[in-house]
Design a protein around this motif. Structure first.
Motif, PDB file in Angstrom:
ATOM      1  N   LEU A  49      -3.615  22.516 -12.522  1.00  0.00           N
ATOM      2  CA  LEU A  49      -4.465  22.952 -11.414  1.00  0.00           C
ATOM      3  C   LEU A  49      -5.759  23.558 -11.927  1.00  0.00           C
ATOM      4  N   ALA A  50      -5.684  24.276 -13.042  1.00  0.00           N
ATOM      5  CA  ALA A  50      -6.888  24.889 -13.613  1.00  0.00           C
ATOM      6  C   ALA A  50      -7.858  23.844 -14.154  1.00  0.00           C
ATOM      7  N   ALA A  51      -7.335  22.693 -14.582  1.00  0.00           N
ATOM      8  CA  ALA A  51      -8.179  21.640 -15.162  1.00  0.00           C
ATOM      9  C   ALA A  51      -8.746  20.696 -14.115  1.00  0.00           C
ATOM     10  N   ILE A  52      -8.210  20.739 -12.896  1.00  0.00           N
ATOM     11  CA  ILE A  52      -8.617  19.801 -11.841  1.00  0.00           C
ATOM     12  C   ILE A  52      -9.899  20.278 -11.166  1.00  0.00           C
ATOM     13  N   ASP A  53     -10.847  19.380 -11.017  1.00  0.00           N
ATOM     14  CA  ASP A  53     -12.077  19.672 -10.286  1.00  0.00           C
ATOM     15  C   ASP A  53     -11.806  19.629  -8.792  1.00  0.00           C
ATOM     16  N   TYR A  54     -11.248  18.514  -8.318  1.00  0.00           N
ATOM     17  CA  TYR A  54     -10.932  18.404  -6.897  1.00  0.00           C
ATOM     18  C   TYR A  54      -9.860  17.347  -6.657  1.00  0.00           C
ATOM     19  N   ALA A  55      -9.237  17.468  -5.491  1.00  0.00           N
ATOM     20  CA  ALA A  55      -8.302  16.464  -4.994  1.00  0.00           C
ATOM     21  C   ALA A  55      -9.006  15.609  -3.949  1.00  0.00           C
ATOM     22  N   VAL A  56      -8.590  14.360  -3.843  1.00  0.00           N
ATOM     23  CA  VAL A  56      -9.154  13.433  -2.869  1.00  0.00           C
ATOM     24  C   VAL A  56      -8.027  12.535  -2.362  1.00  0.00           C
ATOM     25  N   PRO A  57      -7.969  12.259  -1.049  1.00  0.00           N
ATOM     26  CA  PRO A  57      -6.924  11.363  -0.548  1.00  0.00           C
ATOM     27  C   PRO A  57      -7.136   9.949  -1.057  1.00  0.00           C
ATOM     28  N   ALA A  58      -6.033   9.222  -1.192  1.00  0.00           N
ATOM     29  CA  ALA A  58      -6.127   7.883  -1.777  1.00  0.00           C
ATOM     30  C   ALA A  58      -5.022   6.980  -1.245  1.00  0.00           C
ATOM     31  N   LEU A  59      -5.306   5.706  -1.224  1.00  0.00           N
ATOM     32  CA  LEU A  59      -4.294   4.669  -1.047  1.00  0.00           C
ATOM     33  C   LEU A  59      -4.236   3.872  -2.340  1.00  0.00           C
ATOM     34  N   GLU A  60      -3.036   3.534  -2.765  1.00  0.00           N
ATOM     35  CA  GLU A  60      -2.885   2.645  -3.919  1.00  0.00           C
ATOM     36  C   GLU A  60      -2.472   1.270  -3.427  1.00  0.00           C
ATOM     37  N   VAL A  61      -3.133   0.247  -3.954  1.00  0.00           N
ATOM     38  CA  VAL A  61      -2.768  -1.141  -3.690  1.00  0.00           C
ATOM     39  C   VAL A  61      -1.920  -1.627  -4.864  1.00  0.00           C
ATOM     40  N   LEU A  62      -0.676  -1.948  -4.588  1.00  0.00           N
ATOM     41  CA  LEU A  62       0.220  -2.425  -5.632  1.00  0.00           C
ATOM     42  C   LEU A  62      -0.024  -3.900  -5.914  1.00  0.00           C
ATOM     43  N   ASN A  63       0.208  -4.272  -7.166  1.00  0.00           N
ATOM     44  CA  ASN A  63      -0.103  -5.617  -7.647  1.00  0.00           C
ATOM     45  C   ASN A  63       0.956  -5.971  -8.692  1.00  0.00           C
ATOM     46  N   VAL A  99       0.846  -1.193   0.000  1.00  0.00           N
ATOM     47  CA  VAL A  99       0.000   0.000   0.000  1.00  0.00           C
ATOM     48  C   VAL A  99       0.878   1.237   0.000  1.00  0.00           C
ATOM     49  N   GLU A 100       0.450   2.250  -0.774  1.00  0.00           N
ATOM     50  CA  GLU A 100       1.133   3.532  -0.842  1.00  0.00           C
ATOM     51  C   GLU A 100       0.156   4.656  -0.524  1.00  0.00           C
ATOM     52  N   VAL A 101       0.707   5.788  -0.072  1.00  0.00           N
ATOM     53  CA  VAL A 101      -0.080   6.957   0.323  1.00  0.00           C
ATOM     54  C   VAL A 101      -0.009   8.008  -0.785  1.00  0.00           C
ATOM     55  N   GLU A 102      -1.162   8.456  -1.280  1.00  0.00           N
ATOM     56  CA  GLU A 102      -1.178   9.337  -2.436  1.00  0.00           C
ATOM     57  C   GLU A 102      -2.325  10.348  -2.355  1.00  0.00           C
ATOM     58  N   LEU A 103      -2.311  11.291  -3.282  1.00  0.00           N
ATOM     59  CA  LEU A 103      -3.475  12.104  -3.587  1.00  0.00           C
ATOM     60  C   LEU A 103      -3.940  11.741  -4.988  1.00  0.00           C
ATOM     61  N   ALA A 104      -5.251  11.801  -5.198  1.00  0.00           N
ATOM     62  CA  ALA A 104      -5.815  11.603  -6.527  1.00  0.00           C
ATOM     63  C   ALA A 104      -6.517  12.889  -6.941  1.00  0.00           C
ATOM     64  N   PHE A 105      -6.606  13.089  -8.254  1.00  0.00           N
ATOM     65  CA  PHE A 105      -7.246  14.280  -8.799  1.00  0.00           C
ATOM     66  C   PHE A 105      -8.305  13.854  -9.809  1.00  0.00           C
ATOM     67  N   VAL A 106      -9.436  14.537  -9.775  1.00  0.00           N
ATOM     68  CA  VAL A 106     -10.491  14.320 -10.760  1.00  0.00           C
ATOM     69  C   VAL A 106     -10.532  15.548 -11.668  1.00  0.00           C
ATOM     70  N   LEU A 107     -10.443  15.314 -12.966  1.00  0.00           N
ATOM     71  CA  LEU A 107     -10.375  16.413 -13.927  1.00  0.00           C
ATOM     72  C   LEU A 107     -11.763  16.961 -14.245  1.00  0.00           C
ATOM     73  N   ARG A 108     -11.872  18.287 -14.267  1.00  0.00           N
ATOM     74  CA  ARG A 108     -13.110  18.956 -14.646  1.00  0.00           C
ATOM     75  C   ARG A 108     -13.183  19.146 -16.153  1.00  0.00           C
ATOM     76  N   GLU A 109     -12.017  19.241 -16.791  1.00  0.00           N
ATOM     77  CA  GLU A 109     -11.956  19.481 -18.228  1.00  0.00           C
ATOM     78  C   GLU A 109     -10.765  18.740 -18.812  1.00  0.00           C
ATOM     79  N   PRO A 110     -10.745  18.532 -20.120  1.00  0.00           N
ATOM     80  CA  PRO A 110      -9.618  17.819 -20.731  1.00  0.00           C
ATOM     81  C   PRO A 110      -8.301  18.573 -20.518  1.00  0.00           C
ATOM     82  N   LEU A 111      -7.200  17.826 -20.566  1.00  0.00           N
ATOM     83  CA  LEU A 111      -5.871  18.408 -20.375  1.00  0.00           C
ATOM     84  C   LEU A 111      -4.935  17.767 -21.381  1.00  0.00           C
ATOM     85  N   GLU A 112      -4.227  18.619 -22.132  1.00  0.00           N
ATOM     86  CA  GLU A 112      -3.326  18.066 -23.128  1.00  0.00           C
ATOM     87  C   GLU A 112      -2.068  18.915 -23.252  1.00  0.00           C
ATOM     88  N   GLY A 113      -0.985  18.270 -23.718  1.00  0.00           N
ATOM     89  CA  GLY A 113       0.283  18.930 -23.954  1.00  0.00           C
ATOM     90  C   GLY A 113       0.287  19.603 -25.308  1.00  0.00           C
TER      91      GLY A 113
END
Length: 260
Positions: A127-141, A104-118
């Motif tokens: 940051l402008a494209a992100i709707d919100y941040a949410v805390p998360a754990l990742e389970v490695l496999n 298990v790892e400790v992370e933040l996740a982001f949900v995009l409000r709009e598309p983002l491209e290079g």
């Protein structure tokens, strides 16, 4: 690598995922394999899952912090895909038998409000494209033997992604200084790892910009509504059946789960 070899390795990994087994290192068998080969293998595996009806909900970014780079010996970021059936919520029970080499790892996740491209996406753009941040754990496999693996092995194995556990607190990027979100990870009541989100490339959303720029090289972009798992700011902690996990993210709340 020839397409038939790429497809064969993708099937090996798919079988290892189904049986929760391991395969020998790709780089031990194909020492000339490149990062492009490994993403091609991941792409074959991804497309077969999509064809089978799984729904892609986002991307994971890995190896974005010094903690993780030192833990793996790999010094550049990578990415993988996340499907809808791998998303858990705080309070859920997570079956150990679904995964291999469970950590298990400790992370933040982001949900995009709009598309983002290079190709010139910046942290401010992300940051402008992100709707919100949410805390998360990742389970490695991990389905490839861990000893001696390289980024080529890890990428082919979908960047070792297994699942994520999302918290309940959502924060817009302008509501909180995301760099200083803490993570205190306890297993069975004992603190195992601590860190702050600035450990991820100086700001956890920097990886989102990196991913958008990387995708541009392949003629793709990040889409609105996607979840982007930004990378761990602690070292991974091994888990076994019966382990209870609690991670305190300070102002971003607490995530709890149990491995069964």
């Amino acid at each position: 690598m020839p397409p038939d070899v790429l497809a064969s390795i993708a099937e090996e990994l798919a079988e290892a995922d189904r049986t929760h087994g391991m395969i020998p290192r790709i780089t031990a068998r194909y020492p000339d394999a490149t990062i492009e080969d490994s993403y091609a293998i991941q792409g074959v595996w991804r497309d077969k899952n999509l064809a089978a009806g799984r729904l892609l909900v986002g991307r994971k970014i890995g190896l974005t912090s010094k903690a993780m780079q030192q833990a793996t010996g790999i010094t550049e970021p990578d990415y993988g895909v996340m499907f809808d059936d791998t998303v858990y919520r705080s309070g859920d029970e997570i079956p150990v038998a679904l995964f291999s080499n469970v950590r298990v790892e400790v992370e933040l996740a982001f949900v995009l409000r709009e598309p983002l491209e290079g190709p010139d996406c910046t942290l401010d753009d992300a940051l402008a494209a992100i709707d919100y941040a949410v805390p998360a754990l990742e389970v490695l496999n991990s389905h490839i033997e861990l000893e001696g693996r390289t980024i080529v092995d890890t990428i082919a194995d979908n960047a070792a992604y297994g699942a994520m556990v999302l918290g309940d607190v959502h924060k817009r990027p302008d509501e909180i200084d995301l760099r200083w979100v803490p993570g205190v990870l306890a297993r069975n009541g004992e603190i195992e790892e601590t860190g702050v989100a600035a450990g991820v490339l100086g700001h956890p959303a920097t990886g989102v910009a990196w991913l958008a720029n990387t995708f541009h090289q392949h003629g793709a972009r990040l889409e609105a509504g996607e979840i982007i798992l930004a990378g761990s700011f602690t070292r991974p902690v091994w888990m076994s059946r019966g382990d209870e996990v609690r991670c305190d993210f300070g102002p971003m709340g607490v995530i709890e789960c149990r491995f069964v």
